[in-house]
Design an enzyme around this catalytic site. Structure first.
Site, PDB file in Angstrom:
ATOM      1  N   GLY A   1       0.773  -1.355  -0.082  1.00  0.00           N
ATOM      2  CA  GLY A   1       0.080   0.127  -0.003  1.00  0.00           C
ATOM      3  C   GLY A   1       0.945   1.210   0.051  1.00  0.00           C
ATOM      4  O   GLY A   1       0.510   2.275  -0.553  1.00  0.00           O
TER       5      GLY A   1
ATOM      6  N   SER B   1      -4.099  -3.154  -0.873  1.00  0.00           N
ATOM      7  CA  SER B   1      -2.915  -3.882  -0.258  1.00  0.00           C
ATOM      8  C   SER B   1      -3.388  -5.332  -0.050  1.00  0.00           C
ATOM      9  O   SER B   1      -4.549  -5.517   0.505  1.00  0.00           O
ATOM     10  CB  SER B   1      -2.552  -3.158   1.025  1.00  0.00           C
ATOM     11  OG  SER B   1      -1.473  -3.951   1.645  1.00  0.00           O
TER      12      SER B   1
ATOM     13  N   CYS C   1       1.013   1.690  12.772  1.00  0.00           N
ATOM     14  CA  CYS C   1       2.218   2.161  12.299  1.00  0.00           C
ATOM     15  C   CYS C   1       2.937   3.299  12.938  1.00  0.00           C
ATOM     16  O   CYS C   1       4.145   3.252  13.138  1.00  0.00           O
ATOM     17  CB  CYS C   1       2.183   2.871  10.663  1.00  0.00           C
ATOM     18  SG  CYS C   1       1.516   1.624   9.614  1.00  0.00           S
TER      19      CYS C   1
END
Lengths: 390, 492
Positions: A75, A202, A327
């Site tokens: 992604g 993704s 993340c």
């Protein structure tokens, strides 16, 4: 997933579907393994055939033609290719508009353009996290190179009015990129009905392997490559293809399409159980749009409890959930969520958010067990908290 | 650097020790900020210099919670000195090794909260003004080698603590909170001189304390500074601090801890006076760093227990000692700037505190020669900023706040051979004074002392000096020895 804990962090990544693994195995070992799709010999041709079959499956998931699919390493690369590639394809235009709640992959690419002299408009969102089509239309300029608004938010799960936003851009001839990494496979994403120019997806968010993704590039859209070399993927993305990974991605996309209605029904049921159970505790709020949200996402602010400690406490109790955005929390140390800040929350609240995301194989027992653990963890951490008044 | 938590951290997270708040706590301390993502609060019960009980609460990441829990175990139930010695590396060890990268602030946060709780304990005992007029307890003759060292995080005070430790003393370090102009004192996310001083002490294995003297410092130093300027005088806030704050506070803590001596990183010496005159002060070995000019007001009974180890060293040697022993110390620029006016703009600082009204500039004959924007902008001896063209340079010779006048004249008009001095503090008999110094970096001038009304003296100088401003210090010497000092008064 492997240590026996209950996995409720499907927004971060999903476990590999057993059927996907089985589809991949022949390309990792045995007769079909090792072919380079660019080679002329038999093994090369077999690999090429497998990649093209995967391309057709991925295209099918989002209503695209196979030739509109550019495979990438995931992604993040797809988002970077879209943002940087659209900008580079029309070098006279030096303005970009993006939502204030984009994933770091888009945000980072846009900041890179900004450092190279681009002017950036960051579109604010309402308290549910949605961009207004009027604001977007107002931001468009003759020198706007591209607009990027994500399909569904990776943190709070809010789904944007993408058809309307993309429509405003098409009227003005401005390319529109949508990050659909969280959306694809969880809700109908159909590029034949929504006029996006590019769209990122993704594999590992829909039970495929990690390290594989795709950028949809609508026929006729001008895009410059960001990787150079052997000219694979129609020249848009050089580099030998990850054949086994792409085969897995294709299989995962096919299953996602076939099972989408069942998955959505299953996940939404669990989501509502989770949300209503968690909201019974005092000082707990649901973030994001109440209805226009991902089928599997419950994003909660918990007064008086900092997210990381809650996540690790739950982990110790056998439940894996996400804090804010996975993340950000693993690499950047301790940062308030920019998404919640954009939604008008205070900095103190932006540290208090946890994300619980169910999957197609999550069971009702797991969700109920989680609610008990959640209640225990929250009350234990609140006993510790100098900020929570009982 | 690990990027995952050690099992010890998770154990403290899931089974935190000593959670809660003490009722009837002797002190409460909080550090951090919800908008930074973490807050720690400690309550302590201190009795007979033992930290009998500790309770803590933390809002924050797992590292903060675990560090608070581990600190409560390490610090509670033992002597206060041992609690004040617990360092970041002690905490790290208790948590099974280094924390993940980016999480080290957890150690600072919980230590700061505990130390603020101990600081609160001292304040609760002595009130907001804490040590005003504190004269010290009667000294026993035990001769114990114990000393409280005032430290700032800078090289001089760190080496002072180190030298005392190496001389076999039990050392406790103390840092004073004096004003809010200290770097980062309002924010949990930026460097802070107190945190740095604490780290420096802990790296030497020494206990560290803080005392909150802001109220006292504001009233006895900052307000005095502003008021003095408004009255047309030229004050020296370092002198006020030494007269009312620093030595009193160090002595207060020493008495609370049962310690004998206090030490600071000043360049001066304490020597035995003649014929049982008791402790007196003398110039240091490094004449370029001599601070006796600002130390004259230290009360004699406090000086008697004071040690200035740096008085026997040159600054270069002090720096070398710090380097040799691997002491990481804050970079401290060599400057005589006032600590609460870091930009050095005294006039701007004063103008923010008092209304400045315009007035007349007159010559020595009383003739108006111009206008000015406020007497606070002027000090005796000043040449710049008068704003009047004249064939020979003009100097401020007098500031008259009552009439709002500034008097200007030629350089020769600034010449004086008589200085009246009040507010005196004598270490030795005034008759022994052979010279007087009226500037920080000035040379002493030979003088004779005459006692006048009001317990003040007039120093008759054998050579003229220029631009003596009321409010400055006048310090009397007998060779190397400081006889005493006082404040220059108006001649009229």
């Amino acid at each position: 997933m492997t240590d026996g804990s209950v996995y409720l962090d499907h927004a971060a990544t999903t476990p590999l579907d057993r059927r996907v693994l089985e589809a991949m195995l022949p390309y990792l070992q045995g007769a079909l393994a090792g072919g380079n799709p660019s080679s002329l010999h038999g093994p090369g041709a077999a690999a090429r055939e497998a990649v093209e079959e995967a391309r057709a499956s991925v295209a099918g998931l989002i209503g695209a033609s196979p030739q509109e699919i550019v495979f990438t390493s995931g992604g993040t690369e797809a988002d970077n290719l879209a943002v940087l590639g659209l900008a580079a394809a029309d070098p006279g235009k030096k303005h970009v508009a993006v939502s204030a709640v984009e994933h770091a992959a888009v945000r980072g690419a846009v900041e890179h353009l900004e450092s190279r002299g681009y002017e950036v408009t960051r579109l604010g969102v309402d308290t549910d996290g949605r961009v207004s089509p009027e604001d977007l239309a107002d931001a468009l300029r003759p020198d706007t190179a591209l607009v990027a608004v994500m399909w569904a938010n990776n943190e709070v799960g809010t789904v944007q009015r993408v058809a309307e936003l993309a429509g405003r851009c098409r009227e003005r001839g401005v390319p529109f990129h949508a990050d659909a990494v969280q959306a694809a496979g969880r809700l109908p994403v159909d590029v034949s009905r929504v006029p996006v120019s590019t769209l990122a997806i993704s594999s590992h968010k829909l039970y495929g392997p990690q390290g594989v993704g795709a950028l949809y590039v609508r026929g006729g859209v001008k895009l410059a490559p960001i990787l150079f070399g052997g000219g694979q993927e129609g020249g848009f993305r050089s580099g030998t293809e990850n054949v086994a990974g792409l085969v897995g991605f294709g299989a995962a996309a096919r299953h996602a399409m076939e099972e989408m209605d069942d998955r959505i029904r299953h996940e939404e049921g669990l989501r509502e159980t989770l949300a209503s159970g968690a909201l019974r505790l005092p000082g707990v709020r649901l973030n994001g749009h109440r209805n226009e949200r991902l089928s599997n996402n419950v994003h909660l602010s918990v007064d008086g409890v900092e997210a990381e400690s809650l996540v690790l406490f739950l982990d110790a109790m056998g439940y894996a959930v996400g804090s804010g955005s996975a993340c950000a929390s693993s690499t950047a140390g301790h940062k308030a969520s920019p998404v919640l800040l954009a939604m008008g929350r205070g900095e103190d609240e932006a540290f208090n958010a946890v994300r619980i995301s169910v999957g197609k194989d999550t069971t009702r027992e797991e969700v109920e067990g989680f609610l008990g653990a959640f209640s225990t963890a929250v009350s234990r951490l609140r006993e510790l908290s100098p900020l929570y008044i009982h | 650097m690990a990027d995952r938590y050690n099992p010890q951290v998770i154990d403290h997270l899931v089974r935190p020790r000593n959670v809660g708040e003490l009722e009837n706590a002797s002190g409460t301390g909080e550090s951090g900020d919800a908008s930074c993502g973490d807050v720690a609060r400690f309550t302590v019960r201190i009795q007979d210099n033992r930290l009998e009980e500790v309770r803590y609460k933390v809002y924050g990441c797992a590292a903060c919670i675990a560090a608070g829990s581990a600190l409560s175990e390490l610090a509670g139930g033992g002597s206060l000195l041992d609690a004040a010695r617990v360092s970041k590396s002690d905490l790290e060890e208790a948590l099974g090794g280094p924390l993940p990268s980016g999480k080290e602030h957890a150690l600072t946060l919980v230590l700061d909260a505990l130390h603020k709780a101990i600081e609160d304990h001292w304040n609760k005992q002595a009130g907001e003004m804490l040590v005003e007029g504190y004269g010290g307890l009667r000294m026993g003759a035990s001769g114990e080698k114990t000393v409280v060292v005032a430290t700032s995080g800078g090289v001089d005070s760190a080496v002072t603590a180190l030298l005392m430790k190496e001389a076999g003393y039990d050392v406790a370090c103390v840092t004073f909170r004096l004003h809010d102009g200290e770097r980062g004192s309002r924010s949990c996310c930026s460097p802070d001189t107190v945190l740095f001083a604490r780290d420096t002490a802990h790296r030497m294995g020494l206990p560290h304390f803080t005392l909150n003297l802001k109220e006292l410092f504001d009233r006895r130093v900052m307000k005095d500074f502003v008021g003095s300027y408004a009255e047309g005088n030229t004050p020296n806030p370092c002198v006020s601090c030494n007269a009312h704050v620093k030595f009193h506070a160090a002595s207060f803590l020493a008495d609370k801890l049962g310690f004998e001596h206090v030490a600071t990183g000043h360049y001066a010496r304490v020597v035995e006076g003649p014929d049982g005159a008791g402790a007196t002060m003398a110039r240091p070995v490094d004449e370029t760093k001599d601070q006796t000019y600002v130390l004259w007001p230290v009360p004699k009974e406090l000086l008697a227990r004071t040690v200035f180890p740096l008085g026997d060293y040159r600054k270069e040697e002090v720096r070398r000692i710090a380097e040799d022993r691997g002491l990481a110390v804050a970079y401290t620029p060599e400057s005589q700037d006032i600590c609460f006016i870091p930009d050095g703009n005294y006039r701007g600082f004063v103008r923010k505190k008092v209304a400045a009204e315009p007035g007349e500039i007159v010559d020595r004959g009383g003739r108006a020669v111009g206008r000015h924007k406020g007497v606070v902008d002027f000090t005796v001896g000043q040449r710049r900023g008068i704003g009047i063209a004249a064939p020979t340079p003009l100097y401020v010779t007098e500031v008259r706040p009552k009439t709002g006048q500034i008097v200007v004249g030629k350089k020769a008009d600034l010449e004086t051979r008589e200085v009246r001095v009040g507010g005196l503090n004598w270490f030795l008999s005034p008759e022994t004074a052979g010279s007087v110094q009226i500037r920080y970096n000035g040379s002493p001038v030979a003088c004779e002392i005459e006692h006048v009304d009001g317990g003040e003296v007039v120093a008759r100088l054998t050579a003229p000096v220029f631009g003596v401003a009321p409010g400055q210090s006048a310090v009397f010497y007998d060779g190397e020895k400081v006889v005493g000092g006082g404040v220059v008064r108006r001649n009229t």
